[in-house]
Design a protein around this motif. Structure first.
Motif, PDB file in Angstrom:
ATOM      1  N   ILE A 188      10.244  -4.591  -5.204  1.00 61.24           N
ATOM      2  CA  ILE A 188       8.471  -4.061  -5.130  1.00 61.24           C
ATOM      3  C   ILE A 188       7.451  -4.945  -5.666  1.00 61.24           C
ATOM      4  N   LYS A 189       6.962  -5.581  -4.474  1.00 61.96           N
ATOM      5  CA  LYS A 189       6.038  -5.954  -5.127  1.00 61.96           C
ATOM      6  C   LYS A 189       4.495  -5.900  -4.932  1.00 61.96           C
TER       7      LYS A 189
ATOM      8  N   PRO B 104       7.948  -1.797   9.695  1.00 61.58           N
ATOM      9  CA  PRO B 104       7.470   0.015   9.339  1.00 61.58           C
ATOM     10  C   PRO B 104       6.523  -0.021   8.042  1.00 61.58           C
ATOM     11  N   LEU B 105       4.964   0.972   8.233  1.00 66.97           N
ATOM     12  CA  LEU B 105       4.779   1.479   6.918  1.00 66.97           C
ATOM     13  C   LEU B 105       4.514   2.151   5.827  1.00 66.97           C
ATOM     14  N   VAL B 106       4.182   2.926   5.179  1.00 73.43           N
ATOM     15  CA  VAL B 106       4.451   3.437   4.585  1.00 73.43           C
ATOM     16  C   VAL B 106       2.313   4.060   3.356  1.00 73.43           C
TER      17      VAL B 106
ATOM     18  N   VAL C 234       0.867  -1.044  -0.231  1.00 75.21           N
ATOM     19  CA  VAL C 234       0.289  -0.211   0.525  1.00 75.21           C
ATOM     20  C   VAL C 234       0.843   1.263   0.334  1.00 75.21           C
ATOM     21  N   LEU C 235       0.244   2.174  -0.514  1.00 78.14           N
ATOM     22  CA  LEU C 235       1.154   2.712  -0.943  1.00 78.14           C
ATOM     23  C   LEU C 235       1.029   2.964  -2.224  1.00 78.14           C
ATOM     24  N   ALA C 236       1.019   4.597  -3.277  1.00 77.13           N
ATOM     25  CA  ALA C 236       0.536   5.166  -3.818  1.00 77.13           C
ATOM     26  C   ALA C 236       2.010   5.464  -4.748  1.00 77.13           C
ATOM     27  N   ALA C 237       1.624   4.558  -5.943  1.00 75.29           N
ATOM     28  CA  ALA C 237       2.966   4.467  -6.733  1.00 75.29           C
ATOM     29  C   ALA C 237       3.022   4.772  -8.015  1.00 75.29           C
TER      30      ALA C 237
ATOM     31  N   ASN D 146       9.885   5.683  -3.937  1.00 77.30           N
ATOM     32  CA  ASN D 146      10.593   5.596  -3.031  1.00 77.30           C
ATOM     33  C   ASN D 146      11.215   5.239  -1.534  1.00 77.30           C
ATOM     34  N   TYR D 147      10.342   5.935  -0.692  1.00 79.54           N
ATOM     35  CA  TYR D 147      10.124   6.052   0.563  1.00 79.54           C
ATOM     36  C   TYR D 147      10.354   4.062   0.823  1.00 79.54           C
ATOM     37  N   LEU D 148       9.099   3.148  -0.155  1.00 81.78           N
ATOM     38  CA  LEU D 148       9.596   1.501   0.007  1.00 81.78           C
ATOM     39  C   LEU D 148      11.279   1.193  -0.403  1.00 81.78           C
ATOM     40  N   VAL D 149      11.105   1.685  -1.654  1.00 88.53           N
ATOM     41  CA  VAL D 149      11.963   1.414  -2.538  1.00 88.53           C
ATOM     42  C   VAL D 149      13.573   1.187  -1.374  1.00 88.53           C
ATOM     43  N   GLN D 150      13.620   2.709  -0.616  1.00 88.73           N
ATOM     44  CA  GLN D 150      14.900   2.917  -0.147  1.00 88.73           C
ATOM     45  C   GLN D 150      14.668   2.507   1.210  1.00 88.73           C
ATOM     46  N   GLY D 151      13.750   1.587   1.634  1.00 92.69           N
ATOM     47  CA  GLY D 151      13.920   0.765   2.475  1.00 92.69           C
ATOM     48  C   GLY D 151      12.610   1.394   3.364  1.00 92.69           C
ATOM     49  N   GLY D 152      12.803   2.856   4.162  1.00 94.17           N
ATOM     50  CA  GLY D 152      12.244   3.093   4.893  1.00 94.17           C
ATOM     51  C   GLY D 152      10.928   2.952   5.337  1.00 94.17           C
ATOM     52  N   ALA D 153      10.002   1.745   4.611  1.00 93.97           N
ATOM     53  CA  ALA D 153       8.794   1.209   4.577  1.00 93.97           C
ATOM     54  C   ALA D 153       8.911  -0.528   4.635  1.00 93.97           C
ATOM     55  N   SER D 154       8.791  -1.310   4.910  1.00 96.09           N
ATOM     56  CA  SER D 154       8.357  -2.638   4.485  1.00 96.09           C
ATOM     57  C   SER D 154       7.271  -2.936   3.380  1.00 96.09           C
ATOM     58  N   VAL D 155       6.261  -2.181   4.173  1.00 96.49           N
ATOM     59  CA  VAL D 155       5.418  -2.104   3.533  1.00 96.49           C
ATOM     60  C   VAL D 155       4.044  -0.666   3.313  1.00 96.49           C
TER      61      VAL D 155
END
Length: 382
Positions: A278-279, A201-203, A16-19, A250-259
């Motif tokens: 990213i899956k 950690p979530l985004v 979840v995440l805006a992509a 970018n936040y997800l890709v960089q590891g700031g969040a896992s999901v």
């Protein structure tokens, strides 16, 4: 102007995440709402005209000067659709401006009031802006060709159409979360966060983003507000919220969040470029559909060209291009020619009908916003 605040509350039979690189971005309680697979069409304040004959539109479009479109869809996502349309109608050259939801309407309104050349078509996720546009007479009540091949909710009345009913998805960083442990439901994510918060950690979108708010509105209708608020309270302390999809990705890709627990359906079109990092997947207990809305403006300088574009969107060639780009194809019985999966037929293979819900163009969406946003901000600790 709509008078029934709960009309077109449709539950769809589908998946979840805006992509994205260049991505821009209710019941108070109770059980899931269920309805037929097509939902209910919104009654228009005035009857729409019959679809214009394509030959007449083609003839008139030759004397028009281009086609202007203002939209919130990322340019990189919509460009293939514009290119395919130009290939079909080479003399029509679309000019697209990517804007925020508010800018889509404010720019058109200001320019049109001054008599300047402005947009012929508007694309947005913002239901409040669309409702205000209806009140202000911004839209032409035209009817595209091909609507009989789409769910009845595609027409929301008064010339407002669902361009793509984009599913809210879940996304994850595959280096941090093995696919086998990726959440497949909000209930499962809730349990995982409570059990092992350090690994989750979530985004998500922020409550201020139209898609983010509409996603939670949809969760309320599927799960009930009490259950949804419980999930918000679990996720909130561990969630970083961002208004823009590119920032979230970018936040997800960089590891700031896992999901990422709220994701635009457009992730289906852009995730492959991340080479498996990213899956994404579906939440089987609740998949709201947020409507990407398209309207022809009442002051269109190129109305024939605009109607031809609407016709193209609701044709099989147009749907094929949209699916490949990540915009949810919604034609009944759609069969992708390229193996793309951004379509309601594929969604139905993964998510039961009772767990899906189209967020309608309804005053109730506006009426619930303060309550839902306050609950969400409280869960976030704001």
């Amino acid at each position: 102007m709509r008078t029934n605040p709960t009309r077109s509350a449709a539950v769809l039979a589908l998946t979840v995440l805006a992509a994205g690189t260049a991505l821009a971005g209710c019941s108070s309680s109770g059980s899931a709402t269920t309805a037929g697979t097509g939902g209910t069409a919104a009654p228009a304040s005035s009857a729409p005209s019959a679809p214009a004959a394509v030959a007449d539109l083609v003839s008139k479009s030759h004397s028009e000067q281009g086609l202007m479109i203002y939209g919130n869809s990322p340019t990189a996502v919509i460009q293939p659709l514009l290119d395919a349309f130009t290939k079909a109608y080479p003399w029509i050259k679309p000019a697209y401006s990517q804007l925020s939801d508010n800018q889509v309407y404010s720019k058109y309104t200001s320019e049109h009031a001054q008599g300047a050349r402005s947009a012929d078509l508007l694309i947005s996720d913002s239901i409040p802006q669309v409702l205000q546009g209806e009140q202000n007479g911004l839209f032409a009540n035209v009817t595209p060709q091909g609507l009989s091949q789409f769910p009845s909710y595609t027409s929301q009345g008064d010339g407002v159409y669902v361009m793509s009913p984009d599913p809210v998805l879940v996304a994850w960083n595959s280096k941090l979360i093995p696919d086998a442990k990726a959440p497949t439901s909000y209930a499962a994510l809730d349990k995982a966060v409570k059990t092992d918060p350090s690994h989750y950690p979530l985004v998500s979108y922020s409550p201020n983003n139209p898609l983010g708010y509409e996603a939670v509105y949809g969760l309320n209708h599927i799960l009930g507000a009490n259950t949804t608020n419980g999930y918000l309270n679990t996720f909130g302390p561990h969630t970083k919220t961002l208004d823009e999809g590119l920032d979230g990705m970018n936040y997800l890709v960089q590891g700031g969040a896992s999901v990422g627990w709220l994701s635009s359906g457009l992730v289906q079109g852009v995730a492959p470029q991340y080479k498996g990092l990213i899956k994404y997947g579906y939440m089987t207990d609740a998949t709201p559909l947020t409507p990407r809305l398209i309207t022809q403006t009442s002051g269109a300088a190129s109305p024939a060209s605009a109607q031809l574009f609407l016709d193209f969107v609701y044709s099989n060639p147009g749907q094929q291009v949209m699916c490949a780009a990540g915009m949810e194809a919604s034609m009944n019985g759609f069969k992708p020619a390229t193996g793309c999966t951004a379509d309601l037929t594929d969604l139905a293979k993964h998510v039961p009908a009772s767990a899906t819900y189209l967020v309608p163009v309804s005053q109730d969406v506006v009426n619930q916003q303060t309550t839902i946003t306050n609950n969400w901000n409280k869960a976030l600790g704001h």
